[in-house]
Design a protein around this motif. Structure first.
Motif, short mmCIF file in Angstrom:
data_model
loop_
_atom_site.label_atom_id
_atom_site.label_comp_id
_atom_site.label_asym_id
_atom_site.label_seq_id
_atom_site.Cartn_x
_atom_site.Cartn_y
_atom_site.Cartn_z
N VAL A 44 0.89 -1.12 0.18
CA VAL A 44 0.05 0.03 -0.11
C VAL A 44 0.73 1.32 -0.04
CG1 VAL A 44 -1.64 1.42 1.44
CG2 VAL A 44 -1.84 -1.07 1.13
N ASP A 47 2.65 1.72 -3.37
CA ASP A 47 1.86 2.53 -4.38
C ASP A 47 1.51 3.92 -4.24
OD1 ASP A 47 1.52 -0.20 -5.77
OD2 ASP A 47 -0.33 -0.74 -4.87
N LYS A 48 1.42 4.31 -3.00
CA LYS A 48 0.98 5.56 -2.61
C LYS A 48 2.35 6.47 -2.54
CE LYS A 48 -3.02 6.79 -0.51
NZ LYS A 48 -3.92 7.02 0.62
#
Length: 147
Positions: A44, A47-48
């Motif tokens: 997560v 990706d961010k």
């Protein structure tokens, strides 16, 4: 008297073995679940925010888990130490209340004689007092906070 001590030793050994195996299974499960949680958080954050921030997040999660494990280990170690000290005091008191020991003491007094036994007891009391004072001095010095 010895049979009771042997039974206590067997019981404590069996209990320690069971607790150790349960703790090992719990640690393995905690490690696997933490690894999957860290992998999910890593993906997560990757990706961010990017790879560097994702690595820092994974390191922070493992650091927190390590600190929790270290603190729980230290607390448990102190609990075991306190229990051992209480058990030692309890054992010493029960040995002095044992009728077999009292009977053996009376037989020793009869065999040696009271007049010869008084100086021996005085020297023994002096030695016991010195040992207790050294024991008390050793524990108070080790419990003093480090600066």
């Amino acid at each position: 008297m010895f049979q009771r001590m042997i039974d206590d030793f067997k019981d404590s050994t069996g209990t320690a073995l069971r607790l150790t195996s349960l703790a090992a299974a719990a640690m393995l499960a905690l490690f696997v679940s933490t690894s999957f949680l860290c992998a999910a958080v890593f993906i997560v954050v990757l990706d961010k925010y990017g790879p560097v921030q994702a690595c820092f997040t994974g390191a922070a999660i493992f650091f927190v888990v390590t600190m929790i494990a270290a603190i729980s280990y230290m607390v448990r170690k102190n609990q075991i130490k306190v229990r051992a000290e209480q058990a030692a005091k309890s054992t010493a008191q029960t040995l002095l209340a044992d009728p077999m020991l009292v009977a053996a003491g009376i037989q020793v007094v009869r065999a040696i004689g009271v007049k010869k036994l008084i100086p021996i007891l005085a020297v023994g009391g002096l030695a016991l007092g010195l040992m207790m004072s050294r024991s008390t001095a050793g524990t108070s010095a080790s419990e003093a906070p480090a600066e």
